[in-house]
Motif scaffolding. Sequence first.
Motif, PDB file in Angstrom:
ATOM      1  N   PHE A 247      27.657   8.624  47.918  1.00 42.47           N
ATOM      2  CA  PHE A 247      28.614   9.718  47.783  1.00 42.47           C
ATOM      3  C   PHE A 247      27.991  10.877  47.011  1.00 42.47           C
ATOM      4  O   PHE A 247      28.086  12.025  47.433  1.00 42.47           O
ATOM      5  N   LYS A 248      27.351  10.567  45.894  1.00 39.88           N
ATOM      6  CA  LYS A 248      26.776  11.622  45.050  1.00 39.88           C
ATOM      7  C   LYS A 248      25.715  12.416  45.815  1.00 39.88           C
ATOM      8  O   LYS A 248      25.680  13.644  45.750  1.00 39.88           O
ATOM      9  N   ARG A 249      24.867  11.714  46.556  1.00 35.23           N
ATOM     10  CA  ARG A 249      23.814  12.390  47.328  1.00 35.23           C
ATOM     11  C   ARG A 249      24.410  13.268  48.432  1.00 35.23           C
ATOM     12  O   ARG A 249      24.048  14.442  48.579  1.00 35.23           O
ATOM     13  N   LEU A 250      25.350  12.711  49.186  1.00 36.57           N
ATOM     14  CA  LEU A 250      25.954  13.466  50.287  1.00 36.57           C
ATOM     15  C   LEU A 250      26.810  14.616  49.778  1.00 36.57           C
ATOM     16  O   LEU A 250      26.788  15.717  50.346  1.00 36.57           O
ATOM     17  N   HIS A 251      27.548  14.383  48.716  1.00 31.90           N
ATOM     18  CA  HIS A 251      28.357  15.449  48.135  1.00 31.90           C
ATOM     19  C   HIS A 251      27.460  16.569  47.619  1.00 31.90           C
ATOM     20  O   HIS A 251      27.775  17.755  47.780  1.00 31.90           O
ATOM     21  N   GLY A 252      26.337  16.200  47.032  1.00 30.90           N
ATOM     22  CA  GLY A 252      25.371  17.209  46.588  1.00 30.90           C
ATOM     23  C   GLY A 252      24.866  18.059  47.748  1.00 30.90           C
ATOM     24  O   GLY A 252      24.715  19.280  47.616  1.00 30.90           O
ATOM     25  N   MET A 253      24.624  17.412  48.887  1.00 31.90           N
ATOM     26  CA  MET A 253      24.210  18.154  50.083  1.00 31.90           C
ATOM     27  C   MET A 253      25.316  19.119  50.511  1.00 31.90           C
ATOM     28  O   MET A 253      25.049  20.281  50.860  1.00 31.90           O
ATOM     29  N   SER A 254      26.546  18.648  50.496  1.00 35.17           N
ATOM     30  CA  SER A 254      27.679  19.474  50.887  1.00 35.17           C
ATOM     31  C   SER A 254      27.824  20.684  49.966  1.00 35.17           C
ATOM     32  O   SER A 254      28.018  21.806  50.440  1.00 35.17           O
ATOM     33  N   VAL A 255      27.706  20.456  48.675  1.00 37.11           N
ATOM     34  CA  VAL A 255      27.788  21.556  47.712  1.00 37.11           C
ATOM     35  C   VAL A 255      26.637  22.536  47.947  1.00 37.11           C
ATOM     36  O   VAL A 255      26.838  23.752  47.944  1.00 37.11           O
ATOM     37  N   GLY A 256      25.444  22.004  48.179  1.00 37.04           N
ATOM     38  CA  GLY A 256      24.286  22.863  48.439  1.00 37.04           C
ATOM     39  C   GLY A 256      24.478  23.731  49.667  1.00 37.04           C
ATOM     40  O   GLY A 256      24.195  24.938  49.644  1.00 37.04           O
ATOM     41  N   ILE A 257      24.994  23.142  50.735  1.00 36.59           N
ATOM     42  CA  ILE A 257      25.249  23.898  51.963  1.00 36.59           C
ATOM     43  C   ILE A 257      26.263  25.004  51.692  1.00 36.59           C
ATOM     44  O   ILE A 257      26.076  26.157  52.113  1.00 36.59           O
TER      45      ILE A 257
END
Length: 129
Positions: free
Chosen positions: A103-113
Amino acid sequence: MADVTILLSALLFGGMVLYSFGFAAFVFTNLPADLAGPLIRKAFPHFYLFVLGCALLAGISAVFVDRVSTMLLAFIAVTTIYARQVLMPAINAATDAGNAARFKRLHGMSVGITLVHIGIAAWVVLRLS
């Protein structure tokens, strides 16, 4: 047509900033986590449709104004489709499975995008103003 492109790009920029730094923060600071999480989960598909719609409309209007802006807005639209259709379901699945690291990794990607989208939209507004 440049004015329409600027207004649509500004709407895109403002909507993303308001949702990301206003609405989401408000929900998580004013609701218990067991209510905030499901509310945000229900809101995100609408957020992505807003971003997609604004980026497409701004991109279409930019065709008549500036090729670079057209390409940048198209990039936002395409990557929003990925975020909504691929990344968001993966984030939800990681949450449901209790996989905090994923979750943390994917959420970080989402925030980055989203941050990249905000930066691009701002750049388009400034470029055309």
